[in-house]
Motif scaffolding. Structure first.
Motif, PDB file in Angstrom:
ATOM      1  N   ASN A  11      32.303  41.494  46.628  1.00  0.00           N
ATOM      2  CA  ASN A  11      32.740  41.037  45.479  1.00  0.00           C
ATOM      3  C   ASN A  11      32.598  39.297  45.601  1.00  0.00           C
ATOM      4  O   ASN A  11      33.264  38.499  44.857  1.00  0.00           O
ATOM      5  CB  ASN A  11      34.169  41.184  45.079  1.00  0.00           C
ATOM      6  CG  ASN A  11      35.205  41.168  46.255  1.00  0.00           C
ATOM      7  OD1 ASN A  11      34.768  40.469  47.386  1.00  0.00           O
ATOM      8  ND2 ASN A  11      36.263  41.537  46.017  1.00  0.00           N
ATOM      9  N   TYR A  20      28.780  42.981  38.012  1.00  0.00           N
ATOM     10  CA  TYR A  20      29.641  42.647  37.004  1.00  0.00           C
ATOM     11  C   TYR A  20      28.640  42.488  35.571  1.00  0.00           C
ATOM     12  O   TYR A  20      29.176  43.130  34.632  1.00  0.00           O
ATOM     13  CB  TYR A  20      30.294  41.097  37.031  1.00  0.00           C
ATOM     14  CG  TYR A  20      31.316  41.384  38.295  1.00  0.00           C
ATOM     15  CD1 TYR A  20      31.984  42.333  38.437  1.00  0.00           C
ATOM     16  CD2 TYR A  20      31.185  40.218  38.781  1.00  0.00           C
ATOM     17  CE1 TYR A  20      32.895  42.263  39.470  1.00  0.00           C
ATOM     18  CE2 TYR A  20      32.331  40.227  40.043  1.00  0.00           C
ATOM     19  CZ  TYR A  20      32.942  41.396  40.359  1.00  0.00           C
ATOM     20  OH  TYR A  20      33.968  41.299  41.406  1.00  0.00           O
ATOM     21  N   GLU A  24      29.529  45.100  32.499  1.00  0.00           N
ATOM     22  CA  GLU A  24      30.108  44.353  31.141  1.00  0.00           C
ATOM     23  C   GLU A  24      28.930  44.698  30.205  1.00  0.00           C
ATOM     24  O   GLU A  24      29.473  45.124  29.072  1.00  0.00           O
ATOM     25  CB  GLU A  24      29.995  42.742  31.354  1.00  0.00           C
ATOM     26  CG  GLU A  24      30.911  42.346  32.363  1.00  0.00           C
ATOM     27  CD  GLU A  24      31.307  40.872  32.532  1.00  0.00           C
ATOM     28  OE1 GLU A  24      30.440  40.081  31.996  1.00  0.00           O
ATOM     29  OE2 GLU A  24      32.172  40.425  32.949  1.00  0.00           O
ATOM     30  N   ASP A  74      42.469  38.769  40.217  1.00  0.00           N
ATOM     31  CA  ASP A  74      41.504  39.346  41.017  1.00  0.00           C
ATOM     32  C   ASP A  74      41.869  39.118  42.383  1.00  0.00           C
ATOM     33  O   ASP A  74      42.336  38.136  42.615  1.00  0.00           O
ATOM     34  CB  ASP A  74      40.069  39.130  40.633  1.00  0.00           C
ATOM     35  CG  ASP A  74      39.091  40.213  40.968  1.00  0.00           C
ATOM     36  OD1 ASP A  74      38.656  40.922  40.257  1.00  0.00           O
ATOM     37  OD2 ASP A  74      38.584  40.208  42.301  1.00  0.00           O
ATOM     38  N   GLU A  76      39.488  38.672  44.445  1.00  0.00           N
ATOM     39  CA  GLU A  76      38.443  37.513  44.625  1.00  0.00           C
ATOM     40  C   GLU A  76      38.188  36.921  43.122  1.00  0.00           C
ATOM     41  O   GLU A  76      37.266  37.480  42.528  1.00  0.00           O
ATOM     42  CB  GLU A  76      37.452  38.171  45.253  1.00  0.00           C
ATOM     43  CG  GLU A  76      36.083  37.337  45.290  1.00  0.00           C
ATOM     44  CD  GLU A  76      36.618  35.691  45.928  1.00  0.00           C
ATOM     45  OE1 GLU A  76      36.686  35.857  47.236  1.00  0.00           O
ATOM     46  OE2 GLU A  76      36.497  34.876  45.206  1.00  0.00           O
ATOM     47  N   HIS A  94      45.336  37.681  43.195  1.00  0.00           N
ATOM     48  CA  HIS A  94      46.439  38.632  43.281  1.00  0.00           C
ATOM     49  C   HIS A  94      45.721  39.827  43.817  1.00  0.00           C
ATOM     50  O   HIS A  94      44.927  40.460  43.226  1.00  0.00           O
ATOM     51  CB  HIS A  94      46.979  38.695  42.025  1.00  0.00           C
ATOM     52  CG  HIS A  94      48.236  39.616  41.902  1.00  0.00           C
ATOM     53  ND1 HIS A  94      48.096  41.026  41.619  1.00  0.00           N
ATOM     54  CD2 HIS A  94      49.587  39.405  42.165  1.00  0.00           C
ATOM     55  CE1 HIS A  94      49.270  41.241  41.712  1.00  0.00           C
ATOM     56  NE2 HIS A  94      50.178  40.509  42.036  1.00  0.00           N
ATOM     57  N   ASP A  95      46.566  40.749  44.913  1.00  0.00           N
ATOM     58  CA  ASP A  95      46.235  41.894  45.465  1.00  0.00           C
ATOM     59  C   ASP A  95      47.513  42.481  44.735  1.00  0.00           C
ATOM     60  O   ASP A  95      48.355  42.856  45.085  1.00  0.00           O
ATOM     61  CB  ASP A  95      46.431  41.853  46.853  1.00  0.00           C
ATOM     62  CG  ASP A  95      46.012  43.121  47.479  1.00  0.00           C
ATOM     63  OD1 ASP A  95      45.899  44.270  46.841  1.00  0.00           O
ATOM     64  OD2 ASP A  95      45.852  43.322  48.773  1.00  0.00           O
ATOM     65  N   ILE A  96      46.745  43.704  43.955  1.00  0.00           N
ATOM     66  CA  ILE A  96      47.687  44.434  43.186  1.00  0.00           C
ATOM     67  C   ILE A  96      48.158  45.621  43.968  1.00  0.00           C
ATOM     68  O   ILE A  96      49.082  46.126  43.551  1.00  0.00           O
ATOM     69  CB  ILE A  96      46.966  45.089  41.971  1.00  0.00           C
ATOM     70  CG1 ILE A  96      47.673  45.976  40.975  1.00  0.00           C
ATOM     71  CG2 ILE A  96      45.823  46.230  42.411  1.00  0.00           C
ATOM     72  CD1 ILE A  96      48.646  45.146  40.204  1.00  0.00           C
ATOM     73  N   ARG A 112      39.821  47.865  34.697  1.00  0.00           N
ATOM     74  CA  ARG A 112      38.686  48.718  34.619  1.00  0.00           C
ATOM     75  C   ARG A 112      38.064  48.850  35.999  1.00  0.00           C
ATOM     76  O   ARG A 112      37.678  47.868  36.514  1.00  0.00           O
ATOM     77  CB  ARG A 112      37.687  48.125  33.563  1.00  0.00           C
ATOM     78  CG  ARG A 112      36.652  49.062  33.375  1.00  0.00           C
ATOM     79  CD  ARG A 112      35.742  48.570  32.206  1.00  0.00           C
ATOM     80  NE  ARG A 112      34.892  47.312  32.605  1.00  0.00           N
ATOM     81  CZ  ARG A 112      34.310  46.832  31.751  1.00  0.00           C
ATOM     82  NH1 ARG A 112      34.315  46.866  30.494  1.00  0.00           N
ATOM     83  NH2 ARG A 112      33.686  45.367  32.101  1.00  0.00           N
ATOM     84  N   VAL A 114      39.177  49.656  39.102  1.00  0.00           N
ATOM     85  CA  VAL A 114      39.877  48.879  40.185  1.00  0.00           C
ATOM     86  C   VAL A 114      40.703  50.036  40.637  1.00  0.00           C
ATOM     87  O   VAL A 114      40.441  50.144  42.036  1.00  0.00           O
ATOM     88  CB  VAL A 114      40.816  47.947  39.418  1.00  0.00           C
ATOM     89  CG1 VAL A 114      41.740  47.165  40.435  1.00  0.00           C
ATOM     90  CG2 VAL A 114      40.101  46.733  38.663  1.00  0.00           C
ATOM     91  N   HIS A 117      39.081  52.441  43.322  1.00  0.00           N
ATOM     92  CA  HIS A 117      38.708  51.851  44.866  1.00  0.00           C
ATOM     93  C   HIS A 117      39.982  51.857  45.791  1.00  0.00           C
ATOM     94  O   HIS A 117      39.630  51.931  47.067  1.00  0.00           O
ATOM     95  CB  HIS A 117      38.128  50.527  44.468  1.00  0.00           C
ATOM     96  CG  HIS A 117      36.653  50.512  44.179  1.00  0.00           C
ATOM     97  ND1 HIS A 117      35.600  50.955  44.596  1.00  0.00           N
ATOM     98  CD2 HIS A 117      36.351  50.272  42.706  1.00  0.00           C
ATOM     99  CE1 HIS A 117      34.488  50.833  43.956  1.00  0.00           C
ATOM    100  NE2 HIS A 117      34.889  50.402  42.666  1.00  0.00           N
TER     101      HIS A 117
HETATM  102  C1  LIG Z   1      34.203  47.404  40.099  1.00  0.00           C
HETATM  103  S1  LIG Z   1      34.785  45.825  39.862  1.00  0.00           S
HETATM  104  C2  LIG Z   1      35.105  46.045  38.084  1.00  0.00           C
HETATM  105  C3  LIG Z   1      35.345  44.465  37.586  1.00  0.00           C
HETATM  106  C4  LIG Z   1      35.863  44.269  36.229  1.00  0.00           C
HETATM  107  N1  LIG Z   1      37.050  44.939  36.067  1.00  0.00           N
HETATM  108  C5  LIG Z   1      34.851  45.074  35.200  1.00  0.00           C
HETATM  109  O1  LIG Z   1      35.038  46.160  34.983  1.00  0.00           O
HETATM  110  O2  LIG Z   1      33.823  44.478  34.824  1.00  0.00           O
HETATM  111  C6  LIG Z   1      36.375  45.819  40.804  1.00  0.00           C
HETATM  112  C7  LIG Z   1      37.248  44.667  40.832  1.00  0.00           C
HETATM  113  O3  LIG Z   1      38.285  44.818  41.554  1.00  0.00           O
HETATM  114  C8  LIG Z   1      38.869  43.632  42.331  1.00  0.00           C
HETATM  115  N2  LIG Z   1      39.771  44.041  43.188  1.00  0.00           N
HETATM  116  C9  LIG Z   1      39.313  44.812  44.365  1.00  0.00           C
HETATM  117  N3  LIG Z   1      40.662  45.136  45.102  1.00  0.00           N
HETATM  118  C10 LIG Z   1      41.681  44.511  44.100  1.00  0.00           C
HETATM  119  C11 LIG Z   1      43.021  44.184  44.774  1.00  0.00           C
HETATM  120  N4  LIG Z   1      43.624  45.056  45.407  1.00  0.00           N
HETATM  121  N5  LIG Z   1      43.677  43.558  43.627  1.00  0.00           N
HETATM  122  C12 LIG Z   1      42.884  43.067  42.533  1.00  0.00           C
HETATM  123  N6  LIG Z   1      41.779  43.113  42.426  1.00  0.00           N
HETATM  124  C13 LIG Z   1      40.974  43.788  43.119  1.00  0.00           C
HETATM  125  C14 LIG Z   1      37.266  43.216  42.774  1.00  0.00           C
HETATM  126  O4  LIG Z   1      37.202  42.003  43.362  1.00  0.00           O
HETATM  127  C15 LIG Z   1      36.510  43.491  41.523  1.00  0.00           C
HETATM  128  O5  LIG Z   1      36.459  42.182  40.992  1.00  0.00           O
END
Ligand SMILES: C[S@@+](CC[C@H](N)C(=O)[O-])C[C@H]1O[C@@H](n2cnc3c(N)ncnc32)[C@H](O)[C@@H]1O
Length: 265
Positions: A11, A20, A24, A74, A76, A94-96, A112, A114, A117
């Motif tokens: 990322n 992205y 998008e 995010d 990152e 922020h780490d969700i 979306r 997120v 993973h």
């Molecule tokens: C597959 S990308 C999707 C990005 C965006 N939501 C989209 O659909 O265009 C997953 C995103 O989740 C973020 N991410 C991963 N782990 C995360 C966490 N623990 N907390 C917040 N964001 C996280 C990544 O950095 C990345 O930007």
């Protein structure tokens, strides 16, 4: 902050930018139509979790206007630098899975691709639900990566090569803690949190070799390529598969985007 999230894709580099871009251009129209239908309106307080490069947060900011607000988070956030220019957007690293959110605050929370993973997706989901105000809406856009049938191929061997490659990429994600079928599991998970009016809808299209959407497979294969050869795939297989994805006689179903939503009581 160290990345403890389990997110297996890059990322930070240009490859993340390409991912992205595909997400998008392919999925934003679906996401925007659904959010509009669900009534995102001026004055609302929104949270966009894992905002990526920020297209959904930017759309929300436009939609809620100067009386509303958008918090874009995010792990990152480097791709979100231009968002605060909108005036009603705040960007936070922020780490969700680990960090608190203000409770009872948001009219709409959207994420979306997120939770799919994250091994700690249940804790993240519970945190998002608690952050909704009563009556507020949670909307998740997620893939079912287990349903990507090949629709046409120049030969049976090429179809089999794609399937082996895709299984290997999914293996990398699964070993990192992803639930690659989370799109299917989200409905039950939202009901189990006690949300009301849980509903879901699915969108998919055909991706032809060389087209916009199919680039997602190329980005993903390049991203985790170094980890695929352990699954019996050679560098030559990787190159042949990348070329196949540019061949217009090849077509595969897109990842189905399953949108699931519900309301806090
Ligand atoms: C597959 S990308 C999707 C990005 C965006 N939501 C989209 O659909 O265009 C997953 C995103 O989740 C973020 N991410 C991963 N782990 C995360 C966490 N623990 N907390 C917040 N964001 C996280 C990544 O950095 C990345 O930007």
């Amino acid at each position: 902050m160290p990345d403890t999230s389990g997110y297996a894709f890059d990322n930070t580099s240009e490859r993340a930018g390409s991912r992205y871009d595909v997400l998008e251009s392919t999925y934003d129209p679906v996401t925007f139509a659904r959010l509009a239908e669900l009534g995102v309106a001026p004055g609302m307080r929104c949270l966009e979790v894992g905002a990526g490069a920020g297209s959904v947060a930017a759309w929300l900011a436009e939609r809620v206007g100067p009386d509303g607000s958008v918090l874009a988070t995010d792990i990152e956030p480097r791709w979100l630098g231009e968002l605060p220019a909108a005036g009603n957007v705040r960007v936070v690293r922020h780490d969700i899975t680990q960090e608190d959110l203000p409770e009872g605050r948001f009219d709409l929370i959207h994420a979306r691709l997120v939770l799919l993973h994250l091994p700690e997706r249940q804790a993240a989901l519970d945190r998002m639900v608690r952050a909704l105000r009563p009556g507020g809406r949670l909307v998740l856009d997620e893939f079912d990566c287990g349903w990507v049938p090949v629709l046409s191929a120049p030969s049976p061997e090429s179809a089999e090569l794609f399937e082996r490659m895709h299984d290997a990429v999914m293996g990398v994600l699964t070993r990192a803690g992803a639930d690659i079928r989370w799109g299917l599991h989200a409905y039950g998970a939202l009901r189990a949190t006690g949300l009301a009016e849980v509903a879901s809808a699915t969108w998919a299209e055909a991706w032809v070799g060389g087209s916009r959407g199919i680039r997602l497979h190329q980005v993903n294969i390049r991203d985790v390529g170094g980890q695929l050869t352990g699954d019996g795939l050679t560098d030559d297989d990787l190159e042949r598969c990348l070329r196949l994805l540019d061949d217009p006689s090849f077509a595969v179903n897109s990842y189905p985007l399953i949108t699931t939503w519900g309301r806090r009581r």
